[in-house]
Design a protein around this motif. Structure first.
Motif, PDB file in Angstrom:
ATOM      1  N   GLN A   8      -1.237  -3.628   8.174  1.00  0.00           N
ATOM      2  CA  GLN A   8      -1.353  -2.803   6.968  1.00  0.00           C
ATOM      3  C   GLN A   8      -0.660  -1.456   7.151  1.00  0.00           C
ATOM      4  N   ASP A  28      -7.326   4.370  11.003  1.00  0.00           N
ATOM      5  CA  ASP A  28      -8.721   4.399  11.431  1.00  0.00           C
ATOM      6  C   ASP A  28      -8.817   3.918  12.875  1.00  0.00           C
ATOM      7  N   THR A  40      -7.538   2.105   7.362  1.00  0.00           N
ATOM      8  CA  THR A  40      -7.363   0.811   8.015  1.00  0.00           C
ATOM      9  C   THR A  40      -7.157   0.930   9.520  1.00  0.00           C
ATOM     10  N   SER A  41      -7.629  -0.080  10.235  1.00  0.00           N
ATOM     11  CA  SER A  41      -7.347  -0.226  11.660  1.00  0.00           C
ATOM     12  C   SER A  41      -6.489  -1.467  11.901  1.00  0.00           C
ATOM     13  N   ASP A  42      -5.853  -1.971  10.842  1.00  0.00           N
ATOM     14  CA  ASP A  42      -5.008  -3.164  10.914  1.00  0.00           C
ATOM     15  C   ASP A  42      -3.551  -2.739  11.092  1.00  0.00           C
ATOM     16  N   SER A  49      -9.248  10.608   3.167  1.00  0.00           N
ATOM     17  CA  SER A  49      -8.873   9.631   2.143  1.00  0.00           C
ATOM     18  C   SER A  49      -9.238  10.112   0.751  1.00  0.00           C
ATOM     19  N   THR A  56       0.837  -1.197   0.000  1.00  0.00           N
ATOM     20  CA  THR A  56       0.000   0.000   0.000  1.00  0.00           C
ATOM     21  C   THR A  56       0.876   1.252   0.000  1.00  0.00           C
ATOM     22  N   ALA A  60      -1.498   4.667   4.004  1.00  0.00           N
ATOM     23  CA  ALA A  60      -2.470   4.139   4.959  1.00  0.00           C
ATOM     24  C   ALA A  60      -2.983   5.289   5.827  1.00  0.00           C
ATOM     25  N   ILE A  78      -5.599   3.440   1.511  1.00  0.00           N
ATOM     26  CA  ILE A  78      -6.535   2.628   2.289  1.00  0.00           C
ATOM     27  C   ILE A  78      -6.781   3.289   3.632  1.00  0.00           C
TER      28      ILE A  78
END
Length: 214
Positions: free
Chosen positions: A38, A8, A33-35, A18, A2, A5, A31
């Motif tokens: 990532q 989130d 993301t809350s990962d 975004s 990615t 990022a 993206i």
């Protein structure tokens, strides 16, 4: 991998951030993301947000994002926006909350007794609307943006870095306060570039092309 990022943690209008990034970087992958994995894998990280400091810290920890954000702020081009600036510091007067401690300093509320303009008229808190940003140092993210350009604010608290040399820009309401900071690969702003029309889009455009060197 990615390209960008957007972190989130459940606070703020992440879609507007975004969408603004997608507009200035149509050929890059953006993206929300809350990962943590990532975020770790992304080339650039944007850390936006709105809301109260204690709530933001609670949600950040609930999603296991603390270490991912701290690592990103140390390792790759990183942009903090609004609460994404304030959370980088050690402590906030808002809810007597601890921040991430990436930067030394604190977050203070505008003092009600001082909130008067040069004519004696009372100024409102939160500081909401357009205000000029004066550049304290040359930085790649200021490229093509005039000194004193206007950006959009919504906030009741401001950062007070322990190291004054971190300040990349300032505004006045009514006294001078730090509105942006820079250190290495990290840049963060109190205003909202995603709501600041051409000047804000230019700052975001500079960020998505920045290699993190300063």
């Amino acid at each position: 991998m990615t390209d960008i990022a957007v972190v989130d943690y459940g606070m703020g209008n992440l879609r507007s951030v975004s969408k603004a990034l997608e507009h200035v970087a149509p050929n890059q992958t953006v993206i929300v993301t809350s990962d943590p994995a990532q975020i770790a894998a992304a080339r650039r990280v944007v850390f936006p947000g709105q809301g109260a400091m204690p709530d933001c810290m609670r949600e950040l920890d609930a999603r296991g994002l603390r270490n991912a954000v701290i690592a990103a702020a140390a390792e790759k081009p990183f942009l903090g926006i609004c609460i994404g600036l304030q959370l980088l510091f050690e402590h906030s007067e808002e809810g007597n909350a601890a921040g991430l401690g990436v930067l030394k300093g604190k977050v203070k509320r505008f003092a009600a007794a001082e909130m008067h303009d040069e004519h004696g008229a009372k100024l409102k808190v939160p500081h909401m609307g357009w205000n000029q940003v004066y550049q304290s140092l040359e930085h790649p993210l200021w490229h093509g943006i005039a000194d004193g350009e206007r950006f959009y604010y919504v906030h009741s608290y401001y950062v007070l870095p322990e190291d004054a040399g971190l300040a990349a820009g300032y505004s006045e309401y009514p006294k001078r306060f730090t509105s942006s900071i820079a250190r290495g690969n990290l840049f963060a702003v109190q205003f909202h570039p995603e709501k600041s029309h051409d000047a804000g889009l230019k700052l975001l455009s500079n960020f998505v092309r920045w290699d993190g060197v300063f």
